[in-house]
Structures are given as structure tokens and as C-alpha cells.
Design an enzyme around this catalytic site. Structure first.
Site, mmCIF file in Angstrom:
data_model
loop_
_atom_site.group_PDB
_atom_site.id
_atom_site.type_symbol
_atom_site.label_atom_id
_atom_site.label_comp_id
_atom_site.label_asym_id
_atom_site.label_seq_id
_atom_site.Cartn_x
_atom_site.Cartn_y
_atom_site.Cartn_z
ATOM 1 N N LYS A 49 29.593 46.344 74.932
ATOM 2 C CA LYS A 49 30.578 46.041 73.151
ATOM 3 C C LYS A 49 30.949 44.910 73.436
ATOM 4 C CE LYS A 49 33.295 47.770 71.153
ATOM 5 N NZ LYS A 49 34.339 46.705 70.144
ATOM 6 N N ASP B 105 29.217 44.548 67.870
ATOM 7 C CA ASP B 105 30.053 45.081 67.161
ATOM 8 C C ASP B 105 30.733 44.601 65.579
ATOM 9 O OD1 ASP B 105 31.114 47.473 66.205
ATOM 10 O OD2 ASP B 105 32.729 47.557 68.005
ATOM 11 N N LEU B 106 29.839 43.696 64.835
ATOM 12 C CA LEU B 106 30.295 42.810 63.671
ATOM 13 C C LEU B 106 30.586 43.769 62.067
ATOM 14 C CD1 LEU B 106 28.219 40.266 64.059
ATOM 15 C CD2 LEU B 106 30.712 40.564 65.173
ATOM 16 N N LYS B 107 30.197 44.794 62.336
ATOM 17 C CA LYS B 107 30.168 45.687 61.451
ATOM 18 C C LYS B 107 29.932 45.007 59.268
ATOM 19 C CE LYS B 107 33.196 48.602 63.028
ATOM 20 N NZ LYS B 107 34.417 47.623 64.290
ATOM 21 N N LEU B 108 28.459 44.797 59.467
ATOM 22 C CA LEU B 108 28.207 43.864 58.142
ATOM 23 C C LEU B 108 28.295 44.582 57.130
ATOM 24 C CD1 LEU B 108 24.866 42.550 59.026
ATOM 25 C CD2 LEU B 108 26.781 41.563 59.618
ATOM 26 N N TYR B 109 29.132 43.626 56.429
ATOM 27 C CA TYR B 109 29.897 44.482 55.070
ATOM 28 C C TYR B 109 29.658 44.439 53.780
ATOM 29 C CZ TYR B 109 31.877 47.571 51.198
ATOM 30 O OH TYR B 109 32.360 48.769 50.466
ATOM 31 N N ASP B 110 28.607 43.426 52.411
ATOM 32 C CA ASP B 110 28.689 42.255 51.647
ATOM 33 C C ASP B 110 27.734 43.372 51.188
ATOM 34 O OD1 ASP B 110 28.073 40.339 50.122
ATOM 35 O OD2 ASP B 110 29.263 39.264 52.667
ATOM 36 N N ILE B 111 27.664 42.396 49.929
ATOM 37 C CA ILE B 111 26.497 42.166 49.061
ATOM 38 C C ILE B 111 25.055 42.595 49.531
ATOM 39 C CG2 ILE B 111 26.978 41.173 46.988
ATOM 40 C CD1 ILE B 111 25.693 38.974 47.192
ATOM 41 N N ASN C 167 21.930 40.948 49.145
ATOM 42 C CA ASN C 167 21.123 40.497 49.969
ATOM 43 C C ASN C 167 21.753 39.936 51.643
ATOM 44 O OD1 ASN C 167 18.867 38.944 49.971
ATOM 45 N ND2 ASN C 167 20.590 36.584 49.690
ATOM 46 N N THR C 168 23.023 39.176 51.528
ATOM 47 C CA THR C 168 23.297 38.452 52.096
ATOM 48 C C THR C 168 23.782 39.715 53.751
ATOM 49 O OG1 THR C 168 25.295 37.854 50.336
ATOM 50 C CG2 THR C 168 25.984 37.672 52.922
ATOM 51 N N THR D 33 37.476 55.378 63.659
ATOM 52 C CA THR D 33 38.030 56.472 64.529
ATOM 53 C C THR D 33 40.254 55.832 63.937
ATOM 54 O OG1 THR D 33 38.091 54.876 65.737
ATOM 55 C CG2 THR D 33 35.958 56.647 65.739
ATOM 56 N N GLY E 44 36.347 51.288 76.479
ATOM 57 C CA GLY E 44 37.328 50.423 76.682
ATOM 58 C C GLY E 44 38.531 49.815 77.384
ATOM 59 N N ARG E 45 39.909 50.283 76.867
ATOM 60 C CA ARG E 45 41.136 50.488 77.440
ATOM 61 C C ARG E 45 40.899 51.087 78.613
ATOM 62 N NH1 ARG E 45 44.684 50.691 72.304
ATOM 63 N NH2 ARG E 45 42.799 50.720 71.771
#
Length: 227
Positions: A30, A59-65, A67-68, A118, A207-208
Site C-alpha cells: 500500500k 491509497d489516495l482516497k480521491l474526494y472531489d467533484i 469530473n475532477t 477506521t 503496517g506497524r
């Protein structure tokens, strides 16, 4: 169930050193927001140089309008990753737009939607979304399924319910896994491998417990032995 190792170390050199230590295992890696903003596509290319068979979850979690988000999703096609995610709270229209934009591409990455992070506990989540976590996670998952996504990011405790509301093949990926009961750190809804298995989780992110270990490869091997 697949193991996905989070590359969340402070610099690219440490992350690549970790990748080298675990290069002989059939696992996912990841690449999160911190690492990608700092190191970009060259980091992904460097991972593939160490082992071209590694599968990469961006893992960028896209969140926008809408089209973007669709523009960003199309740009991700050039990075050589195997899975990425968006925020379900961006809405069904945005998620549909992402999937529509990716239709012309063969062998597109898997696309998942984040339901409830989480790190949330109930009171804070309710303050933001005016709903309890389990109910809203189910709602977000149904939206993602109807929009044509491949699955969702959720806690292990929501996985079985989400699959019952969508389909058995709808992917659930769960962060906050403490394989053998390690400290939760800054996560709230953590789970063991046993819980994840009982909840029919498809991908666990660790991860950790791996990168803080004296011998990361040994921990990876121990996890894979019980999956």
C-alpha cells in the site's frame, strides 16, 4: 484473503529497505498519501524494480467533484498500480463518473470506496455524518456497489454485513489489522486476523506490526501462514 503491507515509513529509503526485506513474498503493498505526495511515481517504479510481481494499492482516497475525480482516476491509469480508492461520501454520481471514465481501458485497476475511516469512533463519526458507523458504512457500500465499483474499504466489523447487502464477490479491504493483538495506536476499530477471517474480509492491511518489527519478513511469513 490477501495481505497488503502499508509503506508508511518516514522516507523513501526506509520504505524501499522494507520492500527489499519482504520482496520474496506474494503480497500487496500500500502506497499512501504521505509516501505518494513525497515520492511520487518514481517510488512506485522503484518498488517494481525490486519485484515486478508486487501488486500495488494506491491509497489516495480521491474526494472531489465528479469530473475532477474522473480526471484523477484516468491519470492513475498511467502509474502502473493495481488498485486505488475514492471516498464513497463523494456520492454515487462521482463514483459512477470514475467508473465510466475507466471503461475504455483494458486491465484497469480495482476501484474501492472508503466507507468509514477506521480512526473514527462512534461519537465523532455521528458528529460528522449524523449516523452510526455500521448503518452509514452499509449505505456507502450499497452506493459503491450500485455505482459499479469493485469493493470498499471498511473495518473488519462491517465486512460481513456489507457482503450480505451487496454480493459475496464485492471486495472488502480492512485497515487497522493488528494480526496477533498488537497495540491499536491511533486506530479505533482494530481487529485481529481471526476476526477478519470470520467476517469474510478479502484484503487485510498491516503496517506497524510489520515495519516496526526487528524482522519484518518473519512477521509477514507468520501472517501468511494463517491466512
Amino acid at each position: 484473503m490477501h495481505l497488503c503491507v502499508a509503506l508508511d515509513l518516514p522516507n523513501q529509503e526506509d520504505n524501499l529497505a522494507l520492500v527489499t526485506k519482504i520482496k520474496d513474498y506474494s503480497i500487496w503493498l500500500k502506497v499512501g498519501l504521505r509516501s505518494y505526495i513525497r515520492d511520487g511515481k518514481p517510488f512506485i517504479d522503484a518498488i517494481k524494480t525490486i519485484n515486478p510481481d508486487f501488486k500495488i494499492f494506491l491509497d489516495l482516497k480521491l474526494y472531489d467533484i465528479p469530473n475532477t475525480m474522473a480526471d484523477a482516476a484516468e491519470s492513475i491509469m498511467g502509474l502502473g498500480v493495481d488498485m486505488f480508492n475514492v471516498h464513497a461520501s463523494a456520492g454515487r454520481k462521482a463514483m459512477r463518473e470514475v467508473m465510466k471514465r475507466l471503461e475504455p481501458y483494458e486491465n484497469r485497476p480495482l476501484v474501492l470506496a472508503v466507507t468509514a475511516l477506521t480512526s473514527f469512533e462512534e461519537s465523532e463519526f455521528n458528529h460528522v455524518y449524523n449516523e452510526n458507523i455500521a448503518t452509514k458504512a452499509d449505505c456507502f457500500a450499497k452506493d459503491a456497489h450500485e455505482a459499479g465499483l469493485d469493493g470498499v474499504v471498511c473495518s473488519a466489523y462491517e465486512s460481513a454485513s456489507i457482503k450480505s447487502l451487496t454480493s459475496k464477490g464485492f471486495i472488502t479491504l480492512t485497515p487497522g489489522i493488528r494480526p496477533f493483538g498488537e497495540d491499536a495506536g491511533d486506530q479505533e476499530r482494530v481487529a485481529t486476523i481471526e476476526v477478519a477471517q470470520n467476517e469474510k474480509v478479502d484484503f487485510i492491511v498491516v503496517g506497524r506490526p510489520i515495519y516496526n518489527a526487528e524482522n519484518p519478513a518473519e512477521v509477514v511469513e507468520k501472517i501468511l501462514a494463517v491466512l
